[in-house]
Enzyme design. Structure first.
Site, mmCIF file in Angstrom:
data_model
loop_
_atom_site.group_PDB
_atom_site.id
_atom_site.type_symbol
_atom_site.label_atom_id
_atom_site.label_comp_id
_atom_site.label_asym_id
_atom_site.label_seq_id
_atom_site.Cartn_x
_atom_site.Cartn_y
_atom_site.Cartn_z
ATOM 1 N N GLY A 1 0.831 -1.198 0.000
ATOM 2 C CA GLY A 1 0.000 0.000 0.000
ATOM 3 C C GLY A 1 0.862 1.242 0.000
ATOM 4 N N TYR B 1 3.901 -3.019 2.564
ATOM 5 C CA TYR B 1 3.196 -2.369 3.667
ATOM 6 C C TYR B 1 2.673 -3.412 4.641
ATOM 7 C CZ TYR B 1 -0.313 0.410 6.171
ATOM 8 O OH TYR B 1 -1.067 1.027 7.155
ATOM 9 N N HIS C 1 7.975 -7.370 -3.548
ATOM 10 C CA HIS C 1 6.705 -7.797 -4.153
ATOM 11 C C HIS C 1 6.901 -9.106 -4.918
ATOM 12 C CE1 HIS C 1 4.203 -4.259 -3.308
ATOM 13 N NE2 HIS C 1 5.344 -3.584 -3.366
ATOM 14 N N GLU D 1 4.617 -10.931 -6.149
ATOM 15 C CA GLU D 1 3.523 -11.162 -7.101
ATOM 16 C C GLU D 1 3.800 -10.623 -8.497
ATOM 17 O OE1 GLU D 1 2.345 -7.276 -4.944
ATOM 18 O OE2 GLU D 1 3.556 -9.070 -4.605
ATOM 19 N N SER E 1 -26.004 -10.597 -22.977
ATOM 20 C CA SER E 1 -25.540 -9.707 -24.041
ATOM 21 C C SER E 1 -24.993 -10.480 -25.240
ATOM 22 C CB SER E 1 -24.433 -8.795 -23.506
ATOM 23 O OG SER E 1 -23.262 -9.547 -23.229
ATOM 24 N N ASP F 1 -18.937 -13.301 -20.797
ATOM 25 C CA ASP F 1 -19.273 -13.284 -19.377
ATOM 26 C C ASP F 1 -20.733 -13.652 -19.122
ATOM 27 O OD1 ASP F 1 -16.717 -12.245 -19.378
ATOM 28 O OD2 ASP F 1 -17.423 -10.180 -19.266
ATOM 29 N N SER F 2 -21.654 -12.944 -19.785
ATOM 30 C CA SER F 2 -23.068 -13.208 -19.531
ATOM 31 C C SER F 2 -23.474 -14.582 -20.046
ATOM 32 C CB SER F 2 -23.945 -12.120 -20.154
ATOM 33 O OG SER F 2 -23.825 -12.098 -21.561
ATOM 34 N N LYS G 1 -11.264 -12.607 -16.659
ATOM 35 C CA LYS G 1 -11.778 -13.024 -17.961
ATOM 36 C C LYS G 1 -11.199 -14.363 -18.418
ATOM 37 C CE LYS G 1 -13.792 -10.723 -20.736
ATOM 38 N NZ LYS G 1 -15.214 -10.573 -21.100
#
Length: 560
Positions: free
Chosen positions: A55, A83, A169, A171, A223, A227-228, A416
């Site tokens: 952070g 942090y 970090h 990641e 849509s 995703d939908s 996604k």
């Protein structure tokens, strides 16, 4: 089987979502919660470990984000990052100070011990990515130094209390062996079972949806995008009765009705194409609603992007509620509800529990299914730590505060690429899963300024050329997103011997892994040349084409 998780508490880091992704890559579910999440919310995810993110604050700043110190007493391993290390030191009785020399960028870390589980199997010298202004000065009681740089403490631990922390970090890709560190934490230290597979997610989600909806029904905001469509197939599988056919093979027997709305800002011929795709290839019960005039009237004169999104979100909800009322009316007309549920057609028949209760289906019995993804939530809501809202997605921040329909978002914790993998496990067609993302508000957020029918028609033609040429060049599935934007900029041009004064079209193409960050694509010059020539020659009203070479950040993928 209960889903184990590793909870990431977000203190406002730009990398928090990457921590979750790296953990998920080991088939362990991970979720990001705000730093001030309650202990009950944290426990609800059945955590086997907790990560404290980085952070931008100092632990001593006024208003600095501080988590509930009781997270250290939950009995599960805790890993602090940047942090997160400083907060761990501060909260447990150590001291933090401003670093004499700020470390930002590549650094070399030297391990000081050989028996740390966190660094098991790693070399003594590690290349890492640093980004900090404060450093630990005095360790809390019971902690030991496990790694350092020439300038600062780089890692500490108290294995007896199940606490580890690193100042760098792990990641990010700039820490080459960072994934190994997170794997050691997730699998070796936390003992997480690597069983978060696509099928596990499908089974758990189907069971959860069944519990949520109970005797009710659902409407899916469909849509035609990835995703939908995946959300619809998942919920469809959950809401079929025992006589219902398997998903992807027919609509009978499901308590899910999918609603596809033409909001006036769809792409060229999309209203017809999507209907055919969803009915023929997915076997979903689909209701198509042409609400073009309704949406365009509401958008008239509106230029502010946030206002556009909220108008579209509100109008979508009203359309879905209207369709739910029609389903209720249709069911009432087809037969008595008291003890005669079988007289009602399958698609409007209430669940047996409703019939047993002897009551009519009501609007409050309906759930709204949306294909909301994790990046949508992050950008729309300031709930993932002290981060700023970027934009309101119509299906998240753009929703009205009061809704009669209850909400189901089965994909809201997924990225996604993870959604596409789930779709494959569901047996969905590849041409649906490989569709590039298209925003819920449609072309409205690609028309800068007021949305009018004239502008929407212009952009439809431009966009059709862009997508067509990208596909023709064999680049469509290699690019995350490619599209046209209509700018509110008029410029002088010349065609033949005549002066023109027309709109400018911008082309946007980006590479991305999950939509959180993106790099612009260096499209081949020949492709750009063909797109430009076709647009200015075929689209009357556009005489200039420009190419957007902005990455995300600092820009966003969509222009509005």
């Amino acid at each position: 089987m209960e889903t184990q998780s590793i909870v990431v508490l977000d203190f406002g880091a730009q990398y928090s979502q990457l921590i979750a992704r790296r953990i998920r890559e080991n088939k362990v579910f991970s979720v990001v919660l705000p730093f001030n999440a309650s202990l009950d919310e944290i426990r609800s995810y059945s955590p086997v470990g907790i990560v404290l993110s980085g952070g931008p604050s100092s632990v001593y700043d006024k208003g600095a984000p501080h988590a509930d110190k009781k997270v250290f007493d939950l009995g599960v391993p805790v890993l602090g990052i940047c942090y997160g290390l400083q907060f761990m030191v501060y909260a447990l009785g150590g001291k933090v100070r401003p670093a004499e020399k700020r470390e930002y960028g590549q650094a070399r870390v030297e391990l000081q011990v050989s028996d740390s589980q966190l660094f098991q199997g790693l070399p003594k010298l590690l290349a890492v990515w640093m980004s900090h202004g404060d450093s630990a000065e005095e360790l809390p009681p019971g902690f030991r130094l496990t790694a350092k740089t020439p300038n600062a403490i780089a890692a500490i631990e108290n294995a007896e209390r199940k606490m580890w922390a690193v100042q760098f970090h792990p990641e990010v890709h700039h820490t080459p062996l960072g994934s190994d560190i997170l794997r050691n934490f997730a699998l070796n230290i936390c003992g997480a079972a690597p069983n978060w597979t696509g099928q596990h997610f499908i089974d758990a989600t189907v069971a959860q949806v069944k519990r949520q909806v109970g005797s009710g029904r659902a409407i899916c905001a469909l849509s035609g995008g990835v995703d939908s469509s995946v959300a619809a197939v998942l919920v469809d599988r959950a809401l079929r009765d025992d006589r219902g056919k398997p998903a992807l093979s027919g609509a009978e027997g499901s308590r899910l009705t999918c609603v596809f709305v033409n909001n006036g800002v769809l792409r060229k011929n999309e209203f017809e194409k999507v209907q055919q795709n969803l009915r023929d290839k997915l076997g979903l019960h689909l209701v198509a609603v042409d609400a073009t005039d309704r949406f365009m009237n509401k958008l008239a004169g509106v230029t502010d992007p946030e206002t556009k999104r909220k108008i579209i979100g509100k109008e979508f909800i009203e359309v879905f509620e209207d369709e739910a009322r029609k389903l209720i009316a249709n069911a009432s007309e087809k037969g008595s509800w008291k003890g005669t549920a079988s007289a009602v057609p399958t698609r409007t028949r209430p669940d047996a529990a409703l019939a047993a209760e002897g009551r009519r289906l009501e609007l409050e019995d309906f759930w709204l299914v949306q294909g909301t993804l994790y990046p949508d939530v992050i950008e729309s809501r300031s709930v993932r730590g002290p981060s700023e809202v970027i934009k309101s997605h119509h299906n998240v921040g753009g929703l009205p505060e009061k809704m009669k329909l209850k909400l189901i978002e089965p994909l809201k914790d997924l990225f996604k690429d993870e959604v596409r993998r789930i779709g494959r496990d569901l047996g969905m067609p590849e041409d649906i899963l490989q569709r590039q993302p298209f925003p819920g508000p449609g072309l409205a957020v690609r028309i800068l300024g007021e949305v009018t029918k004239e502008r929407a028609d212009l952009l439809r033609e431009c966009d059709d050329i862009v997508v067509g040429e990208i596909k023709k060049a064999g680049l469509y599935q290699k690019i995350w997103q490619s599209f046209a934007v209509l700018l509110p900029v008029m410029s002088v041009g010349v065609m033949g011997d005549q002066r023109t004064y027309a709109y400018t079209c911008a082309i946007r193409a980006v590479h991305s892994e999950d939509g959180m960050t993106a790099d612009w694509v260096p499209l081949p010059y020949e492709v750009l040349k063909t797109i430009s020539n076709r647009i200015v020659n075929e689209v009357r009203g556009v005489n200039r084409v420009v190419y957007d070479i902005t990455s995300k950040p600092p820009g966003t993928i969509e222009w509005e």
